[in-house]
Write an enzyme that holds these catalytic residues in place. Sequence first.
Site, PDB file in Angstrom:
ATOM      1  N   ASP A 215      51.370  58.943  45.296  1.00 53.71           N
ATOM      2  CA  ASP A 215      52.114  59.587  46.386  1.00 53.71           C
ATOM      3  C   ASP A 215      51.147  60.497  47.155  1.00 53.71           C
ATOM      4  O   ASP A 215      50.400  61.279  46.562  1.00 53.71           O
ATOM      5  CB  ASP A 215      53.263  60.420  45.797  1.00 53.71           C
ATOM      6  CG  ASP A 215      54.184  60.985  46.871  1.00 53.71           C
ATOM      7  OD1 ASP A 215      55.299  60.454  47.014  1.00 53.71           O
ATOM      8  OD2 ASP A 215      53.747  61.938  47.577  1.00 53.71           O
ATOM      9  N   ILE A 216      51.136  60.337  48.495  1.00 51.35           N
ATOM     10  CA  ILE A 216      50.228  61.154  49.313  1.00 51.35           C
ATOM     11  C   ILE A 216      50.780  62.594  49.339  1.00 51.35           C
ATOM     12  O   ILE A 216      51.977  62.814  49.560  1.00 51.35           O
ATOM     13  CB  ILE A 216      50.117  60.578  50.740  1.00 51.35           C
ATOM     14  CG1 ILE A 216      49.629  59.109  50.657  1.00 51.35           C
ATOM     15  CG2 ILE A 216      49.211  61.424  51.602  1.00 51.35           C
ATOM     16  CD1 ILE A 216      49.667  58.355  51.960  1.00 51.35           C
TER      17      ILE A 216
ATOM     18  N   GLU B 281      55.679  57.429  51.630  1.00 52.94           N
ATOM     19  CA  GLU B 281      54.256  57.537  51.270  1.00 52.94           C
ATOM     20  C   GLU B 281      54.079  57.329  49.781  1.00 52.94           C
ATOM     21  O   GLU B 281      53.187  57.867  49.139  1.00 52.94           O
ATOM     22  CB  GLU B 281      53.615  58.826  51.748  1.00 52.94           C
ATOM     23  CG  GLU B 281      54.219  60.191  51.629  1.00 52.94           C
ATOM     24  CD  GLU B 281      55.357  60.533  50.701  1.00 52.94           C
ATOM     25  OE1 GLU B 281      56.335  59.762  50.617  1.00 52.94           O
ATOM     26  OE2 GLU B 281      55.280  61.589  50.069  1.00 52.94           O
TER      27      GLU B 281
HETATM   28  N1  LIG Z   1      54.270  58.301  59.796  1.00 53.93           N
HETATM   29  C1  LIG Z   1      55.108  57.891  58.868  1.00 53.93           C
HETATM   30  N2  LIG Z   1      55.734  58.770  58.107  1.00 53.93           N
HETATM   31  C2  LIG Z   1      56.586  58.362  57.150  1.00 53.93           C
HETATM   32  C3  LIG Z   1      56.871  57.001  56.933  1.00 53.93           C
HETATM   33  N3  LIG Z   1      57.774  56.907  55.911  1.00 53.93           N
HETATM   34  C4  LIG Z   1      58.044  58.151  55.496  1.00 53.93           C
HETATM   35  N4  LIG Z   1      57.323  59.044  56.239  1.00 53.93           N
HETATM   36  C5  LIG Z   1      57.300  60.460  56.157  1.00 53.93           C
HETATM   37  O1  LIG Z   1      56.743  60.912  54.936  1.00 53.93           O
HETATM   38  C6  LIG Z   1      57.165  62.190  54.715  1.00 53.93           C
HETATM   39  C7  LIG Z   1      57.485  62.423  53.248  1.00 53.93           C
HETATM   40  O2  LIG Z   1      57.729  63.805  53.069  1.00 53.93           O
HETATM   41  P1  LIG Z   1      58.087  64.408  51.708  1.00 53.93           P
HETATM   42  O3  LIG Z   1      58.994  63.473  50.962  1.00 53.93           O
HETATM   43  O4  LIG Z   1      58.645  65.731  52.039  1.00 53.93           O
HETATM   44  O5  LIG Z   1      56.751  64.531  50.940  1.00 53.93           O
HETATM   45  P2  LIG Z   1      55.397  65.249  51.265  1.00 53.93           P
HETATM   46  O6  LIG Z   1      55.430  65.940  52.557  1.00 53.93           O
HETATM   47  O7  LIG Z   1      54.332  64.229  51.114  1.00 53.93           O
HETATM   48  O8  LIG Z   1      55.284  66.280  50.128  1.00 53.93           O
HETATM   49  P3  LIG Z   1      54.910  65.999  48.643  1.00 53.93           P
HETATM   50  O9  LIG Z   1      55.180  64.552  48.354  1.00 53.93           O
HETATM   51  O10 LIG Z   1      55.792  66.871  47.873  1.00 53.93           O
HETATM   52  O11 LIG Z   1      53.480  66.311  48.507  1.00 53.93           O
HETATM   53  C8  LIG Z   1      58.389  62.390  55.643  1.00 53.93           C
HETATM   54  O12 LIG Z   1      58.044  63.304  56.673  1.00 53.93           O
HETATM   55  C9  LIG Z   1      58.695  61.051  56.171  1.00 53.93           C
HETATM   56  O13 LIG Z   1      59.205  61.091  57.499  1.00 53.93           O
HETATM   57  C10 LIG Z   1      56.215  56.075  57.779  1.00 53.93           C
HETATM   58  O14 LIG Z   1      56.381  54.862  57.659  1.00 53.93           O
HETATM   59  N5  LIG Z   1      55.337  56.574  58.716  1.00 53.93           N
END
Ligand SMILES: Nc1nc2c(ncn2[C@@H]2O[C@H](COP(=O)(O)OP(=O)(O)OP(=O)(O)O)[C@@H](O)[C@H]2O)c(=O)[nH]1
Length: 433
Positions: free
Chosen positions: A311-312, A356
Amino acid sequence: MKPQLESNINKKPLYWLAALLLMAYTIIVTVVYQQVKNTVIENKLDELNQHILYQKSLRQYINTQLKPVIYNLQKQQIISYDYFDPHLLSATFIARNIYQNFDESLDAKNMHSWKYRLAAKNPLNPINQATPAEIELLNKFNNNHNLKSIYQIETINGEETLYYAAPFNPNNASCLRCHGIPKVAPKGLIERYGSETGFYEKIGDIRAFFSYRLKLSESMAYAHKPFIAISIIIFAFIMIFYAITAWAYLVEQKRKLLVARQQEELEFVAHHDFLTKLKNRHCLSRDFSAQLTEINKATHHYSNLWVIMLDIDFFKAINDDFGHDIGDIALKKFGEILQEEVKNLEHAEAYRLGGEEFLIIIRNTDAKIINALYTDICESFANIEIQGLDRTIQLSAGATEVQLEEHQFDILKRVDKALYQAKEQGRNRLIII
Ligand SMILES: Nc1nc2c(ncn2[C@@H]2O[C@H](COP(=O)(O)OP(=O)(O)OP(=O)(O)O)[C@@H](O)[C@H]2O)c(=O)[nH]1
């Protein structure tokens, strides 16, 4: 770039069809040629019959009209009894000379003629001496008096000729005046031909035969133009048939390939993530079940199975700070890194679970390799260059080894828990449980 549909079409049936049509064309043309040849031969035989009738009429005239007049003049001693001149008294001589004149006239006009010939085993005039082949034929006529004629196609010096031969009537008493004993023959005849040959014939024997020979190539020449025209028309029809068939075949094959490619694309879309082109969650569930079935069979080449969930970190912040498009590019690049990494491993597959979050399944490995893999991925991801993104992206990961007879749901739950722990413990790390 997708390969051109045309290059994927199986063209073998078209080559086979071409070969088949070529064969059919050769057969048709050969049959037509044979038909034309038969027609030419039939026409020529009709023509020959007229020649024979004409020749017989000529001989009949000589024997029944001309000779009696001469004999009568001899009887009246107006002409000497010993007088002999083939110009008046030899039917063969007269017939041969008339035919010679006729042939010369035809040749002068470039008209193809039958070549007339007389052949005798024991001729008075050496010009009529039979060749060995003719002697053989003469013997055949003598051995079988019912054989009234022969005709056949003979190749002479590599050229086809139509050959006809018919025997003269067997010798009768009157023939022996000139062909019996030299003593009783007219002196004029002896003076002209000597007494060496042409005598001592027997009554009932066939002394000679006449023949006609025609060069078939010359007779075929006038049939060449229609034959070539027919051949061209047949060829054109075959070409048109082939062109239409080939066109219809290519169109149909192209349509089939297009449908197959669309199905392939649909299949790909259904099982892959649109952005990263990695396999999707739906595919994971199917593949995972298969892998679990395999590991539970515990085959010798299949020792264990590991799962890593990645997970990013703070991806939301990347989206927020640099824009969603940059976030997309980062996800795409991350997908490429995972694809590259699993390519280097045997029996490993990467999936995008959503957002992510990513997952890798690997067979036959251990915690050390899992750690090394995580480090490699982190390094590659940290080193990527994305225009407009000046932040090092980090990853958290959880990993676990699959236990025998475990349910897919429990494994995913455990690896998710490991990932959660990595996040909890400050991110940018791998936790194995
Ligand atoms: N650009 C882009 N963003 C995405 C996609 N799918 C999900 N996201 C974004 O990924 C983000 C995931 O956020 P969180 O679940 O809060 O996780 P995080 O910010 O990585 O925080 P941690 O996982 O706790 O480190 C959200 O802002 C989603 O909108 C995609 O296909 N493209």
